[in-house]
Design an enzyme around this catalytic site. Sequence first.
Site, PDB file in Angstrom:
ATOM      1  N   ASP A 187      20.675  -5.181  37.762  1.00 13.35           N
ATOM      2  CA  ASP A 187      21.061  -6.270  36.857  1.00 13.35           C
ATOM      3  C   ASP A 187      21.054  -5.785  35.410  1.00 13.35           C
ATOM      4  O   ASP A 187      20.015  -5.728  34.757  1.00 13.35           O
ATOM      5  CB  ASP A 187      20.096  -7.440  37.018  1.00 13.35           C
ATOM      6  CG  ASP A 187      20.512  -8.650  36.174  1.00 13.35           C
ATOM      7  OD1 ASP A 187      21.486  -8.535  35.401  1.00 13.35           O
ATOM      8  OD2 ASP A 187      19.862  -9.701  36.296  1.00 13.35           O
ATOM      9  N   HIS A 192      18.590  -8.928  28.690  1.00 17.73           N
ATOM     10  CA  HIS A 192      17.300  -8.309  28.940  1.00 17.73           C
ATOM     11  C   HIS A 192      17.117  -6.986  28.200  1.00 17.73           C
ATOM     12  O   HIS A 192      16.103  -6.307  28.396  1.00 17.73           O
ATOM     13  CB  HIS A 192      17.128  -8.094  30.445  1.00 17.73           C
ATOM     14  CG  HIS A 192      17.379  -9.327  31.255  1.00 17.73           C
ATOM     15  ND1 HIS A 192      16.536 -10.415  31.215  1.00 17.73           N
ATOM     16  CD2 HIS A 192      18.388  -9.668  32.097  1.00 17.73           C
ATOM     17  CE1 HIS A 192      17.006 -11.365  32.012  1.00 17.73           C
ATOM     18  NE2 HIS A 192      18.129 -10.940  32.554  1.00 17.73           N
ATOM     19  N   ILE A 207      14.264 -10.996  27.206  1.00 12.17           N
ATOM     20  CA  ILE A 207      13.327 -11.529  28.195  1.00 12.17           C
ATOM     21  C   ILE A 207      13.353 -10.681  29.463  1.00 12.17           C
ATOM     22  O   ILE A 207      14.296  -9.923  29.710  1.00 12.17           O
ATOM     23  CB  ILE A 207      13.649 -12.997  28.544  1.00 12.17           C
ATOM     24  CG1 ILE A 207      15.056 -13.117  29.154  1.00 12.17           C
ATOM     25  CG2 ILE A 207      13.500 -13.887  27.319  1.00 12.17           C
ATOM     26  CD1 ILE A 207      15.391 -14.509  29.668  1.00 12.17           C
ATOM     27  N   GLY A 210      14.273 -12.691  35.707  1.00 14.09           N
ATOM     28  CA  GLY A 210      13.537 -13.578  36.604  1.00 14.09           C
ATOM     29  C   GLY A 210      13.172 -12.884  37.907  1.00 14.09           C
ATOM     30  O   GLY A 210      12.077 -13.070  38.442  1.00 14.09           O
TER      31      GLY A 210
END
Length: 285
Positions: A187, A192, A207, A210
């Site tokens: 990903d 990110h 961040i 998830g």
Amino acid sequence: MAIDYKKLMASKSTGQEFTYTDRDTMLYALGIGFGRDPMNTKELPFVYEKGLVTVPTMSSVIAWGAGGMRDSGINYLMVVHGEQKLTMHKPLPVATTISVDTRMVGVWDKGADKGAILVGETVISDKKTGDKLCTMQGTTFARGDGGFGGPREGAPTPHVMPERKPDMTVEVDTRPDQALLYRLSGDRNPLHADPDIAKAAGFPRPILHGLCTYGSCCRAIISSPVCDYDPTKITGFDVRFSSPVFPGETIAVDIWKDGNVASFRARVKERDVVVINNGKCTLAG
């Protein structure tokens, strides 16, 4: 453009092939935090080719990019990952070629101002043996796509958490560069990695993925007395995402053990914010 319900429900793909190697297996384990202490011989099998083992949640990255529904009317700027569910049929090999089938399980209309819920399924099989390895379900919350006229009832409900105090709490760290390492498993969303894009999305800095938080929770349970570093004990791993983690924060995982089910909830220790809720880890036997 409104969601095209019929097109979404008809979307599927079959027989897509992906290959991963022992390098990918070790990289994923490093990406969720295994191997912090190279002298920890219980973690070494996750990150070293001698006696290498796989983490069940690696299933979330080995078929990255399978399927797709880009022309279905969804506003992807308003999409968030709501839930992730995993059923393990056999432990993942440390390296193999897989065959992947995807389909849409359901799409629910929560209302014009409440968004839509989409549930997709991915089935992964070993191409060499034909054995089914795992089945995953991912729930997407499309915040800007409600009111398209689809069904309103029947969406999945979350696992019910115990009301007593947790039986144990396991803390797992994340490094400041955790997202930069984890993204190499598939990903590469710049949210990110790129501070400018993170700021445009409303975050002070990039961040953590998830699914990296998801894998970190799996790491916590594997290292706890629930599994005692035996990943083959895990036959199911379901979560609901609540809030993002910033790389460098500590994830505290509260665990409740009831028979062959370990319920869990994860929170960021530094901010006391719940980041994973309604967690359900199903155990073999």
